[in-house]
Write an enzyme that holds these catalytic residues in place. Structure first.
Site, PDB file in Angstrom:
ATOM      1  CE  LYS A   1      65.825  38.496  17.686  1.00  0.00           C
ATOM      2  NZ  LYS A   1      66.291  37.176  18.130  1.00  0.00           N
TER       3      LYS A   1
ATOM      4  CE  LYS B   1      35.395  45.919  34.656  1.00  0.00           C
ATOM      5  NZ  LYS B   1      34.473  45.001  35.298  1.00  0.00           N
TER       6      LYS B   1
ATOM      7  CG  HIS C   1      68.929  39.965  22.079  1.00  0.00           C
ATOM      8  ND1 HIS C   1      69.865  39.671  21.123  1.00  0.00           N
ATOM      9  CD2 HIS C   1      67.817  39.269  21.764  1.00  0.00           C
ATOM     10  CE1 HIS C   1      69.332  38.820  20.249  1.00  0.00           C
ATOM     11  NE2 HIS C   1      68.092  38.563  20.617  1.00  0.00           N
TER      12      HIS C   1
ATOM     13  CG  ASP D   1      30.716  43.642  33.798  1.00  0.00           C
ATOM     14  OD1 ASP D   1      30.831  42.553  33.191  1.00  0.00           O
ATOM     15  OD2 ASP D   1      31.666  44.244  34.317  1.00  0.00           O
TER      16      ASP D   1
HETATM   17  P1  NAP Z   1      36.844  44.414  43.296  1.00  0.00           P
HETATM   18  O1  NAP Z   1      36.268  45.709  42.852  1.00  0.00           O
HETATM   19  O2  NAP Z   1      38.303  44.342  43.619  1.00  0.00           O
HETATM   20  O3  NAP Z   1      36.019  43.936  44.592  1.00  0.00           O
HETATM   21  C1  NAP Z   1      36.378  42.793  45.295  1.00  0.00           C
HETATM   22  C2  NAP Z   1      35.328  42.476  46.360  1.00  0.00           C
HETATM   23  O4  NAP Z   1      35.654  41.204  46.940  1.00  0.00           O
HETATM   24  C3  NAP Z   1      35.310  43.480  47.515  1.00  0.00           C
HETATM   25  O5  NAP Z   1      34.006  43.585  47.992  1.00  0.00           O
HETATM   26  C4  NAP Z   1      36.238  42.794  48.543  1.00  0.00           C
HETATM   27  O6  NAP Z   1      35.951  43.179  49.865  1.00  0.00           O
HETATM   28  C5  NAP Z   1      35.827  41.360  48.352  1.00  0.00           C
HETATM   29  N1  NAP Z   1      36.847  40.426  48.799  1.00  0.00           N
HETATM   30  C6  NAP Z   1      38.066  40.210  48.242  1.00  0.00           C
HETATM   31  N2  NAP Z   1      38.732  39.251  48.912  1.00  0.00           N
HETATM   32  C7  NAP Z   1      37.894  38.851  49.913  1.00  0.00           C
HETATM   33  C8  NAP Z   1      38.025  37.887  50.948  1.00  0.00           C
HETATM   34  N3  NAP Z   1      39.123  37.159  51.089  1.00  0.00           N
HETATM   35  N4  NAP Z   1      36.970  37.724  51.797  1.00  0.00           N
HETATM   36  C9  NAP Z   1      35.861  38.453  51.666  1.00  0.00           C
HETATM   37  N5  NAP Z   1      35.688  39.394  50.704  1.00  0.00           N
HETATM   38  C10 NAP Z   1      36.706  39.584  49.837  1.00  0.00           C
HETATM   39  O7  NAP Z   1      36.589  43.283  42.215  1.00  0.00           O
HETATM   40  P2  NAP Z   1      35.330  43.133  41.211  1.00  0.00           P
HETATM   41  O8  NAP Z   1      35.664  43.761  39.913  1.00  0.00           O
HETATM   42  O9  NAP Z   1      34.098  43.563  41.916  1.00  0.00           O
HETATM   43  O10 NAP Z   1      35.326  41.542  40.962  1.00  0.00           O
HETATM   44  C11 NAP Z   1      34.969  40.643  42.012  1.00  0.00           C
HETATM   45  C12 NAP Z   1      34.859  39.229  41.456  1.00  0.00           C
HETATM   46  O11 NAP Z   1      33.823  39.164  40.491  1.00  0.00           O
HETATM   47  C13 NAP Z   1      36.125  38.729  40.755  1.00  0.00           C
HETATM   48  O12 NAP Z   1      36.308  37.378  41.079  1.00  0.00           O
HETATM   49  C14 NAP Z   1      35.785  38.904  39.294  1.00  0.00           C
HETATM   50  O13 NAP Z   1      36.510  37.979  38.469  1.00  0.00           O
HETATM   51  C15 NAP Z   1      34.309  38.581  39.290  1.00  0.00           C
HETATM   52  N6  NAP Z   1      33.597  39.175  38.142  1.00  0.00           N
HETATM   53  C16 NAP Z   1      32.976  38.318  37.297  1.00  0.00           C
HETATM   54  C17 NAP Z   1      32.282  38.822  36.223  1.00  0.00           C
HETATM   55  C18 NAP Z   1      31.635  37.861  35.269  1.00  0.00           C
HETATM   56  O14 NAP Z   1      31.416  38.220  34.127  1.00  0.00           O
HETATM   57  N7  NAP Z   1      31.321  36.663  35.721  1.00  0.00           N
HETATM   58  C19 NAP Z   1      32.199  40.201  35.990  1.00  0.00           C
HETATM   59  C20 NAP Z   1      32.830  41.060  36.896  1.00  0.00           C
HETATM   60  C21 NAP Z   1      33.526  40.517  37.984  1.00  0.00           C
HETATM   61  P3  NAP Z   1      36.645  44.488  50.529  1.00  0.00           P
HETATM   62  O15 NAP Z   1      35.831  45.648  50.067  1.00  0.00           O
HETATM   63  O16 NAP Z   1      36.581  44.233  51.976  1.00  0.00           O
HETATM   64  O17 NAP Z   1      38.063  44.523  49.987  1.00  0.00           O
END
Ligand code: NAP
Length: 499
Positions: A144, A291, A119, A327
């Site tokens: 193991k 991504k 381990h 997406d």
């Molecule tokens: P990301 O690239 O990290 O972008 C995050 C975004 O949220 C940025 O615009 C950031 O602003 C903003 N943000 C983060 N914390 C914040 C806060 N406390 N107050 C205000 N704005 C805030 O992430 P992403 O890939 O775009 O994903 C964003 C969200 O979408 C996540 O919750 C993810 O799970 C969801 N999502 C869902 C799906 C679905 O299939 N439903 C698909 C994709 C993503 P700044 O630029 O100022 O940092």
């Protein structure tokens, strides 16, 4: 065929036997962890070993692990080994002894088989072959090796050891930790003697152990073999991902010989792809932080994924890697569904306020502008909103300026409102007027505070959950060419998420 073995870590003989008897027959073996027993005197411990040997209802490995090897035995070393000897003489099928003391234990003329184990809870050492040789020379019936994988490269080295050595003599080769899950689930694919499944999440006896229930129900452990097609999600971190639950349920529903795994990759995306492509990888979901970076390892990337600079789906066919993105279509389909319910189709000319400027925002913004929507992007970091807006000919603003807009559509693509911070909303409530379409990317909880308030004000809502299921269904269809069993995917995801 690899066996599924559950370590039992109760503190008394009766509860240990109860735990063993409660397991289904698909769990073919148990590991009796003597070091977990809380029995103060040695004579009683000896009697406990005999009772356990007589009372168990399936083959068992008797282990008495000292603290230095990750166990709980604090007592005398001689007595620790004497309890193992007592298990051998009482009819144990297997005993597990550590490499450094293996010479001191012999199974003699009994039918008991000796597992010699190594381990390492800190790292995967470079000399795995040497360690394997050392174990084997200690009169091992089964070797193991269980070591911590800090990254996928460690896991790949472990799989290589198993592929090379597992065919000629019985070998248990497991990587511990988040990155090591593939070695646990894929033991039958690569010829491992057994894998361990924890009794429950709370009772895992090593980091990264998957519960026996998930091994059987989610991963369909006993269906995995040399021909099983491999899929998975590549991310860092990865264990929070819902994708294994959803995609494994979809494969099971369609009766496919395929398994979907969590792949924790920090660095070395290219090496990971090369190794797993060689092992039979057919498709990947890609998420944070890979991504964009993964595009450099594709043979072909489709136009939409190139446009938004993000691949969320990799398909491997005839040795070629194809990158695409589900997406965007999923987001626009979800929005169109809501627009249809609101009688707001076509979208052309509608005014949308998009909150966020990250990866999800880029996907949605591209789809919206292609649909002729008049778009304003608001973001905490205004410079990012400006950059995205300018690339698409859209407007932009800061979060404090949102109130001046009167959008027909509001879409949140920030993580605001996501579990556990479920009491936050990303836009001023004053924007949530009757008949406005409100869509949230956040899917945990399924109904966010934003969507709940919007519903209460007669807005038309579209959930991140619909979007999430839709992008996963798109991936399934891209990989398999079959219609995705959406209902099943939705049901298993709902069971796991906050209501
Ligand atoms: P990301 O690239 O990290 O972008 C995050 C975004 O949220 C940025 O615009 C950031 O602003 C903003 N943000 C983060 N914390 C914040 C806060 N406390 N107050 C205000 N704005 C805030 O992430 P992403 O890939 O775009 O994903 C964003 C969200 O979408 C996540 O919750 C993810 O799970 C969801 N999502 C869902 C799906 C679905 O299939 N439903 C698909 C994709 C993503 P700044 O630029 O100022 O940092």
């Amino acid at each position: 065929m690899s066996k599924l073995c559950v370590p039992v870590t109760d503190t008394s003989v009766s509860s240990m036997l109860d735990s063993i008897h409660s397991l289904p027959p698909e769990v073919e073996m148990v590991e009796v962890r003597l070091d977990y027993l809380q029995i103060p005197d040695y004579q009683s411990l000896e009697r406990a070993v005999v009772r356990l040997c007589r009372g168990k209802d399936r083959p068992a490995i008797f282990t008495n692990r000292p603290i230095r090897s990750g166990g709980r035995w604090e007592g005398d070393e001689g007595r620790r080994l004497d309890l193992i000897r007592r298990a051998i003489s009482s009819g144990a099928e297997f005993i597990d002894v550590e490499l450094e003391v293996a010479d001191r234990i012999s199974c003699g003329g009994s039918s008991c088989r000796k597992i010699v184990s190594y381990h390492n809870f800190k790292c995967t050492p470079p000399d795995l072959q040497k360690i394997y040789g050392q174990c084997q020379r200690r009169d091992a019936d089964i070797v193991k090796i269980a070591v911590l994988a800090n990254d996928m490269a460690d896991t790949v080295r472990m799989i290589e050891l198993l592929r090379e050595r597992g065919a000629s003599s019985p070998l248990i080769a497991l990587s511990m930790g988040e990155a090591g899950v593939p070695t646990r689930v894929l033991a039958p694919r690569f010829g491992g003697f057994l894998t361990y499944g924890s009794y429950s999440d709370e009772r895992a006896s090593a980091p990264g152990q998957v519960t026996w229930k998930s091994m059987l129900d989610m991963y369909r452990f006993h269906n995995i073999g040399p021909d099983t097609a491999l899929y998975g999600v590549v991310a860092n971190p990865v264990m929070h991902s819902m994708s294994p639950v959803i995609h494994n349920a979809a494969f099971a529903e369609c009766g496919m010989n395929a398994v979907y795994l969590p792949f924790k990759v920090a660095d070395g995306l290219g090496d990971f792809l090369d190794a797993f492509q060689n092992y039979g990888l057919k498709g990947l979901s890609v998420t944070i932080p890979h991504k964009e970076k993964i595009m450099g390892f594709m043979d072909e990337v489709d136009d939409m994924a190139s446009n938004i600079c993000a691949v969320n789906t990799v398909t491997i066919r005839d040795g070629m890697r194809y990158g695409s993105n589900t997406d965007v279509e999923a987001a626009i389909d979800t929005l169109r569904g809501a627009a249809k319910r609101a009688d707001m189709l076509p979208l052309d000319g509608r005014r949308a306020l998009l909150v966020g400027a990250g990866g999800a925002a880029r996907a949605v913004a591209t789809a919206l502008t292609e649909s002729g929507v008049v778009l304003t992007i608001a973001n905490r970091t205004v410079g990012r909103a400006q950059e995205l807006a300018q690339s698409l000919g859209a407007d932009f603003c800061g979060l404090d300026e949102m109130e001046q807009y009167e959008p027909d559509i509001i879409i949140n693509t920030t993580s605001v409102g996501m579990y556990p911070e479920v009491d936050r909303i990303p836009v001023p409530a004053s924007l949530l007027r009757k008949n406005v379409i409100v869509m949230d990317a956040v899917y945990n909880p399924i109904e966010t505070k934003l969507l709940r308030i919007a519903r209460g004000r007669d807005c038309v809502t579209a959930s991140g959950f619909e979007w999430f299921i839709s992008q996963a269904a798109g991936q399934f269809e891209t990989w398999t060419g079959r219609r995705a069993p959406r209902k099943v995917m939705e049901e298993v995801a709902r069971e796991r998420l906050q209501p």
